[in-house]
Design an enzyme around this catalytic site. Structure first.
Site, PDB file in Angstrom:
ATOM      1  N   HIS A 268       0.767  -1.190   0.442  1.00  0.00           N
ATOM      2  CA  HIS A 268       0.099   0.112  -0.004  1.00  0.00           C
ATOM      3  C   HIS A 268       0.989   0.982  -0.096  1.00  0.00           C
ATOM      4  CE1 HIS A 268      -3.710  -2.130   2.294  1.00  0.00           C
ATOM      5  NE2 HIS A 268      -3.216  -2.824   1.173  1.00  0.00           N
TER       6      HIS A 268
ATOM      7  N   GLU B  34       1.133   3.891   1.966  1.00  0.00           N
ATOM      8  CA  GLU B  34       1.456   4.259   3.663  1.00  0.00           C
ATOM      9  C   GLU B  34       2.606   3.483   3.383  1.00  0.00           C
ATOM     10  OE1 GLU B  34      -2.885   5.219   3.231  1.00  0.00           O
ATOM     11  OE2 GLU B  34      -1.629   3.564   2.637  1.00  0.00           O
TER      12      GLU B  34
ATOM     13  N   CYS C 107      -6.043   2.456   5.642  1.00  0.00           N
ATOM     14  CA  CYS C 107      -6.532   1.253   6.000  1.00  0.00           C
ATOM     15  C   CYS C 107      -5.913   0.797   7.352  1.00  0.00           C
ATOM     16  CB  CYS C 107      -6.360   0.389   5.267  1.00  0.00           C
ATOM     17  SG  CYS C 107      -4.923  -1.009   5.080  1.00  0.00           S
TER      18      CYS C 107
ATOM     19  N   CYS D  90      -2.154  -0.549   7.171  1.00  0.00           N
ATOM     20  CA  CYS D  90      -1.282   1.752   6.937  1.00  0.00           C
ATOM     21  C   CYS D  90      -1.609   1.679   8.522  1.00  0.00           C
ATOM     22  CB  CYS D  90      -1.941   1.863   5.737  1.00  0.00           C
ATOM     23  SG  CYS D  90      -1.309   1.028   4.247  1.00  0.00           S
TER      24      CYS D  90
END
Length: 153
Positions: free
Chosen positions: A51, A53, A81, A84
């Site tokens: 992801h 992040e 999420c 993250c």
């Protein structure tokens, strides 16, 4: 501040256009200067943890040579999420700036509400947990506890 979120948006767009992953970008900033940028790379890397992040945190940590990013902020195109958010907490980042909510990204097909429901105890995980070799693992924890040169993080 708006400039920084637009850098995250541009990063997300670049990733989408290259089919690297979903519409997510992130920028990590320290003292107003950009330390790292990243976009979602789940598809291109075949890594479900890639992801924006997470990648931005990894790059910022490498750039700064430390795991404690408490003097940094993160700008991300969407509310992080649970994975993250946990990584942001582990990195000790104290300020998150985001553009869209989890409800808004769920409409686009990125629905992580089941994870939140599991965390809240409102739903059970479809994962089987089994404890094995507990004593051996407890010994490992004891070794860590006794280690005189350990560095906590």
């Amino acid at each position: 501040m708006f400039r920084l979120i637009h850098i995250a948006i541009d990063e997300a767009r670049r990733g989408m256009q290259n089919n690297h992953g979903g519409p997510f970008g992130a920028v990590i900033v320290k003292d107003g200067g950009i330390i790292s940028t990243a976009h979602n790379e789940v598809l291109s890397s075949k890594d479900p943890t890639a992801h924006a992040e997470i990648l931005a945190i990894r790059r910022a940590s490498q750039q700064l040579g430390k795991f404690d990013l408490s003097d940094c902020e993160i700008f991300t195109t969407s509310q992080p999420c649970p994975m993250c958010f946990a990584a942001i907490c582990w990195a000790r980042i104290k300020r998150i700036h985001y553009g869209t909510t989890t409800e808004e990204v769920a409409i686009a097909g990125f629905d992580d509400s089941h994870i939140y429901n599991i965390i809240k105890g409102e739903q059970t995980a479809e994962v089987e947990f089994t404890i094995i070799q507990r004593e051996a693992c407890l010994e490992l924890l004891q070794e860590w506890d006794n280690k005189t040169d350990k560095q906590m993080y």
